[in-house]
Write a protein that holds these residues in place. Sequence first.
Motif, PDB file in Angstrom:
ATOM      1  N   ALA A  27      35.072  50.841  41.955  1.00 38.54           N
ATOM      2  CA  ALA A  27      34.271  50.744  40.725  1.00 38.54           C
ATOM      3  C   ALA A  27      34.652  51.861  39.774  1.00 38.54           C
ATOM      4  O   ALA A  27      34.827  53.007  40.182  1.00 38.54           O
ATOM      5  CB  ALA A  27      32.786  50.808  41.050  1.00 38.54           C
ATOM      6  N   THR A  28      34.782  51.495  38.501  1.00 38.78           N
ATOM      7  CA  THR A  28      35.144  52.451  37.452  1.00 38.78           C
ATOM      8  C   THR A  28      34.127  52.368  36.330  1.00 38.78           C
ATOM      9  O   THR A  28      33.664  51.273  35.985  1.00 38.78           O
ATOM     10  CB  THR A  28      36.539  52.107  36.875  1.00 38.78           C
ATOM     11  OG1 THR A  28      37.487  52.097  37.931  1.00 38.78           O
ATOM     12  CG2 THR A  28      36.970  53.121  35.817  1.00 38.78           C
ATOM     13  N   ILE A  29      33.770  53.529  35.782  1.00 39.76           N
ATOM     14  CA  ILE A  29      32.937  53.544  34.576  1.00 39.76           C
ATOM     15  C   ILE A  29      33.882  53.558  33.393  1.00 39.76           C
ATOM     16  O   ILE A  29      34.692  54.478  33.239  1.00 39.76           O
ATOM     17  CB  ILE A  29      31.994  54.763  34.546  1.00 39.76           C
ATOM     18  CG1 ILE A  29      31.016  54.706  35.724  1.00 39.76           C
ATOM     19  CG2 ILE A  29      31.224  54.803  33.216  1.00 39.76           C
ATOM     20  CD1 ILE A  29      30.126  55.929  35.856  1.00 39.76           C
ATOM     21  N   ASN A  87      34.308  46.965  36.812  1.00 39.79           N
ATOM     22  CA  ASN A  87      34.285  47.814  35.619  1.00 39.79           C
ATOM     23  C   ASN A  87      32.856  47.900  35.117  1.00 39.79           C
ATOM     24  O   ASN A  87      32.286  46.885  34.685  1.00 39.79           O
ATOM     25  CB  ASN A  87      35.164  47.225  34.506  1.00 39.79           C
ATOM     26  CG  ASN A  87      36.560  47.801  34.518  1.00 39.79           C
ATOM     27  OD1 ASN A  87      36.805  48.857  35.080  1.00 39.79           O
ATOM     28  ND2 ASN A  87      37.496  47.097  33.906  1.00 39.79           N
ATOM     29  N   LEU A  88      32.275  49.078  35.188  1.00 39.61           N
ATOM     30  CA  LEU A  88      30.908  49.284  34.701  1.00 39.61           C
ATOM     31  C   LEU A  88      30.967  49.870  33.302  1.00 39.61           C
ATOM     32  O   LEU A  88      31.778  50.756  33.013  1.00 39.61           O
ATOM     33  CB  LEU A  88      30.157  50.246  35.627  1.00 39.61           C
ATOM     34  CG  LEU A  88      30.036  49.828  37.099  1.00 39.61           C
ATOM     35  CD1 LEU A  88      29.439  50.964  37.919  1.00 39.61           C
ATOM     36  CD2 LEU A  88      29.189  48.570  37.235  1.00 39.61           C
ATOM     37  N   ILE A  89      30.106  49.376  32.433  1.00 45.93           N
ATOM     38  CA  ILE A  89      30.074  49.884  31.063  1.00 45.93           C
ATOM     39  C   ILE A  89      28.648  49.795  30.544  1.00 45.93           C
ATOM     40  O   ILE A  89      27.919  48.848  30.852  1.00 45.93           O
ATOM     41  CB  ILE A  89      31.045  49.088  30.153  1.00 45.93           C
ATOM     42  CG1 ILE A  89      31.134  49.714  28.760  1.00 45.93           C
ATOM     43  CG2 ILE A  89      30.664  47.623  30.075  1.00 45.93           C
ATOM     44  CD1 ILE A  89      32.273  49.160  27.928  1.00 45.93           C
ATOM     45  N   GLN A  90      28.246  50.803  29.805  1.00 47.42           N
ATOM     46  CA  GLN A  90      26.942  50.705  29.148  1.00 47.42           C
ATOM     47  C   GLN A  90      27.033  49.629  28.066  1.00 47.42           C
ATOM     48  O   GLN A  90      28.000  49.584  27.316  1.00 47.42           O
ATOM     49  CB  GLN A  90      26.565  52.042  28.497  1.00 47.42           C
ATOM     50  CG  GLN A  90      26.124  53.129  29.454  1.00 47.42           C
ATOM     51  CD  GLN A  90      25.831  54.426  28.706  1.00 47.42           C
ATOM     52  OE1 GLN A  90      26.719  55.036  28.127  1.00 47.42           O
ATOM     53  NE2 GLN A  90      24.574  54.840  28.712  1.00 47.42           N
ATOM     54  N   LEU A  91      26.034  48.766  28.016  1.00 46.48           N
ATOM     55  CA  LEU A  91      26.018  47.730  26.981  1.00 46.48           C
ATOM     56  C   LEU A  91      26.231  48.359  25.607  1.00 46.48           C
ATOM     57  O   LEU A  91      25.659  49.405  25.293  1.00 46.48           O
ATOM     58  CB  LEU A  91      24.671  46.999  26.993  1.00 46.48           C
ATOM     59  CG  LEU A  91      24.495  45.917  25.924  1.00 46.48           C
ATOM     60  CD1 LEU A  91      25.252  44.657  26.312  1.00 46.48           C
ATOM     61  CD2 LEU A  91      23.019  45.608  25.717  1.00 46.48           C
TER      62      LEU A  91
END
Length: 347
Positions: free
Chosen positions: A323-325, A289-293
């Motif tokens: 991978a998911t944003i 899981n990718l996320i902007q801080l």
Amino acid sequence: MERSNRMRDIRSLTADEIAELVQELGQPAFRAKQICEWVFTKHVSSFEEMTNIPKKLREQLSEHFSFRLPEELVKQVSRDGSRKYLLEFSDGTSVETVGMPSKNKLAVCVSTQAGCGMGCAFCATGFNGLTRSLSAQEIVDQVRHVAMDFDERVTSVVFMGQGEPFANFDATVKALRMLNDPDGYAIGARHLTVSTCGVIPGIKRFSELPEQFTLAISLHSAVQSTRNKLMPGVKKYTLPRLHEAIQAYVEKTGRRPTYEFAMIDGINDTNPEMEALIDFCRGTLCHVNLIQLNDTPGSLLKPSPMKKVETLQKRLQMHGVEATIRNSRGNDIDAACGQLKQRLIQS
């Protein structure tokens, strides 16, 4: 109020203990089943609501037991419909909880501790350290509060609020089972997710549970020196040992763990960092899981540009890694990941 705080919470009793209590009070056995239904299935907040229980029995119960429910100090509502609550328990300890509606679903992000002792550099929760761990009932009461406020059934719960769940392992597991109980909240095990900073003994114990609860790991860097700076509280659980523990978890359970990766400008979004993450994940069963801080007041760390987040997602997918944003919920009310903090905000 002071007297009720000294009395035991009726909800802390087991069904067997309630049956013994009913017998001691000279009541027929079926009354225990009725009380259990009010307490554990209908989640009432007072004895007066138990309408099929004789008044005398209700009075006897209220003399010895109470409902020690948390008090809502503040509620904030986000533009995206999320709601953040500052809840205070009977001893004055407070935590933040978030309800996140989506179509016909309602997710709740619960805290397992008041504050946190992990000291992650990007997380507001740990700035003031750990106050105390929560009981299983206090964790579940957060879910109850959100369900009552939205007047909806909660469909999933993430243990991603304040605190490290595996530093409060027994209460966390008890809360998971209370939420999973078909006679209680009846939330499916796969819709109950626990997020850890990477506490290896906890991961091993979690893999032994018979239920199919979901595991998430706050990774944030696959470079040891970077991770040590970002997450000093888990420095002793090195990346090679963590990788080994997670693979053992996968082999034992057959379940796919999730890696949480908050992308920080100039820190973990460089090419070497991306390569290290790909190497850490490649050939294993996992989801990233990718996320902007999320911006945290007082922190010098800033979110990566979305272009870099998208680049990392594509590179992971090219190497066969899911991978998911993830879109951040409740950012405008400081309700997003890493923003929860014990503080009174005037609404």
